[in-house]
Write a protein that holds these residues in place. Structure first.
Motif, short mmCIF file in Angstrom:
data_model
loop_
_atom_site.label_atom_id
_atom_site.label_comp_id
_atom_site.label_asym_id
_atom_site.label_seq_id
_atom_site.Cartn_x
_atom_site.Cartn_y
_atom_site.Cartn_z
N ILE A 13 -4.12 4.23 -12.21
CA ILE A 13 -4.82 4.25 -10.99
C ILE A 13 -5.14 5.66 -10.67
CG2 ILE A 13 -4.56 3.58 -8.45
CD1 ILE A 13 -2.96 1.24 -9.20
N TRP A 14 -4.23 6.45 -10.60
CA TRP A 14 -4.38 7.87 -10.08
C TRP A 14 -5.06 8.97 -10.97
CZ3 TRP A 14 -5.21 8.37 -5.24
CH2 TRP A 14 -4.63 7.52 -4.35
N GLY A 15 -4.85 8.68 -12.55
CA GLY A 15 -5.38 9.57 -13.45
C GLY A 15 -6.90 8.99 -13.74
N VAL A 16 -7.31 7.72 -13.69
CA VAL A 16 -8.51 7.52 -14.06
C VAL A 16 -9.43 6.66 -12.96
CG1 VAL A 16 -9.89 5.93 -15.62
CG2 VAL A 16 -7.69 6.82 -16.35
N TYR A 35 10.76 8.26 -11.40
CA TYR A 35 9.57 8.05 -10.31
C TYR A 35 9.43 9.05 -9.10
CZ TYR A 35 9.21 3.60 -13.25
OH TYR A 35 9.26 2.78 -14.05
N TRP A 36 10.55 9.96 -9.07
CA TRP A 36 10.78 10.33 -7.88
C TRP A 36 10.19 11.88 -7.95
CZ3 TRP A 36 10.92 9.96 -3.04
CH2 TRP A 36 11.37 11.10 -2.22
N TRP A 38 0.90 -0.97 0.04
CA TRP A 38 0.02 0.12 0.03
C TRP A 38 0.76 1.01 0.24
CZ3 TRP A 38 0.10 3.97 3.75
CH2 TRP A 38 0.85 3.50 4.82
N GLN A 39 2.07 1.24 0.52
CA GLN A 39 3.00 2.10 0.69
C GLN A 39 3.04 2.96 -0.68
OE1 GLN A 39 3.41 -0.71 2.45
NE2 GLN A 39 4.49 -0.13 4.35
N GLU A 40 3.41 1.93 -1.73
CA GLU A 40 3.70 2.55 -3.20
C GLU A 40 2.63 3.02 -3.81
OE1 GLU A 40 7.41 0.65 -2.03
OE2 GLU A 40 5.49 -0.24 -1.90
N VAL A 41 1.41 2.21 -3.56
CA VAL A 41 0.18 2.86 -4.20
C VAL A 41 -0.25 4.06 -3.76
CG1 VAL A 41 -2.37 2.24 -4.48
CG2 VAL A 41 -0.50 0.34 -4.26
N PHE A 42 0.06 4.46 -2.52
CA PHE A 42 -0.54 5.70 -1.95
C PHE A 42 0.58 6.64 -2.05
CE2 PHE A 42 -3.80 2.79 -0.60
CZ PHE A 42 -4.84 3.37 -1.14
N GLU A 57 1.50 9.30 -8.86
CA GLU A 57 0.73 9.53 -10.17
C GLU A 57 1.91 9.07 -11.30
OE1 GLU A 57 -0.18 13.59 -10.28
OE2 GLU A 57 -1.97 13.21 -9.00
N LYS A 58 3.07 9.41 -10.81
CA LYS A 58 4.33 8.85 -11.77
C LYS A 58 4.40 7.47 -12.06
CE LYS A 58 7.58 12.76 -11.86
NZ LYS A 58 8.92 12.98 -11.85
#
Length: 359
Positions: free
Chosen positions: A80-83, A64-65, A36-40, A74-75
């Motif tokens: 997931i974060w755009g749609v 990615y940073w 979950w850490q990377e997802v959020f 979002e990168k």
């Protein structure tokens, strides 16, 4: 005048009912052991700059940073974060107190997948051995419903899934690891050849082949329920290769974007298909990020993303709450308008939460 008022009322009721109609089709995707850490929050700066885990931190930082966790995520996960974050909902950001955990006590793959699809964290499911699952799962249940018989399929990189989903009892089509594909189209025949000739760096089918096979099968056969199980994130994590773990997660996000774009232009699926993403277990933090299990703190923590017909566009859920992986099975059935039933306990559905816009 009365007729006009009645007509307007009828139109409003009809529109509202149509908006709440369940989906006709469903796509489920799991990312094995994706934290979950990377997802959020996107990439982990400590792991990113640790030479033991990242071979080229400069390249990874460029890709990615960002100082902002919102931009980092979002990168890493633009779909997931755009749609989904715009059109659906995301669960499991523990930084906001929105917790989602496995209910099983083991915190590894077979028990996790059993819990996702049966709604029952069975303590007897306690290994990753190739043992036929005795529990009834929601994919098999859906395969028995009118209009869905023979229209439920699973494509997986890991070769234990035929046993997890007990294809012999459930009757669903399961294509796993080295399984050959139907000889129905030139594209499927080419994929058969490629997967036979390609080296397997992780000793399992590369996720790109699992995805491509699932997409071509979907185009040829139009299943009503499609499950795709990616695996590379877990294997790269166990190998201590944080850069490859991140690149696989990013690539899988891109595969889902590609599939969703296809679904929106196929009349069979467009506007009638729901999508649910989740994982089987979490992982530890710091040097323990490589591992998971009952003794690894944090490895019960998971996440879920979902969108589709009737599901409110809430985005990232911010309420303080505790959700369980076991609730996913009943939710999957509800998304299609069914109530999952089995001869074992089933955790309550999350569907009532999904259809309300309050957050």
């Amino acid at each position: 005048m009365f007729f006009l008022i009645w007509l307007c009322f009828f139109a409003c009721v009809s529109h509202g009912s149509k908006a709440q109609q369940p989906a006709r089709n469903l796509v489920i995707v799991t990312f094995d052991g994706l934290r979950w850490q990377e997802v959020f929050s996107g990439v982990d700066s400590v792991l990113l700059h640790d030479a033991a885990y990242t071979r080229d931190p400069d390249e990874m930082q460029r890709l990615y940073w960002d100082a902002s966790p919102q931009i980092r995520r979002e990168k890493l996960f633009p779909f997931i974060w755009g749609v989904i974050a715009h059109d659906g909902q995301l669960f499991g950001n523990r930084n906001l107190g929105n917790d989602m955990d496995v209910a099983n006590v083991y915190h590894f793959s077979y028990p996790g997948y059993n819990e996702i699809f049966t709604g029952y964290p069975d303590t007897a499911i306690n290994s990753n051995d190739k043992v036929r699952n005795p529990n009834k799962h929601v994919l098999g249940y859906l395969n028995q419903q009118s209009g869905y018989q023979g229209k439920v399929a699973a494509f997986t990189s890991w070769d234990v899934f035929p046993y997890i989903l007990n294809k012999w009892e459930s009757g669903i089509y399961v294509n796993a690891d080295e399984d050959s594909l139907p000889d129905a189209t030139p594209e499927l025949r080419l994929l058969n050849l490629l997967q036979r000739l390609t080296a397997k760096p992780l000793d399992l089918r590369p996720d790109i082949f699992t995805y491509a096979a699932a997409k071509e099968y979907l185009k040829a056969y139009h299943p009503r329920v499609l499950y795709i199980a990616f695996d590379e994130t877990d294997d790269y994590a166990h190998a201590g290769m944080y850069d490859q773990y991140i690149k696989s997660a990013h690539a899988e996000d891109g595969m889902i974007r590609d599939l969703w774009a296809y679904l929106q232009q196929d009349p069979f699926y467009a506007g009638q298909t729901a999508l649910l993403l989740t994982c089987d277990h979490g992982r530890g933090t710091g040097d323990a990020w490589r591992d998971h299990g009952a003794k690894v703190k944090g490895s019960s923590a998971i996440w879920m993303a979902v969108m589709g017909p009737g599901i409110a566009a809430v985005g990232e859920r911010k309420e303080h709450a505790q959700y369980k992986q076991a609730q996913i099975a009943a939710t999957l059935a509800n998304i299609l308008g069914f109530t999952f039933q089995a001869d074992h306990p089933i955790a309550p559905s999350l569907y009532p939460v999904l259809v309300h816009a309050e957050n």
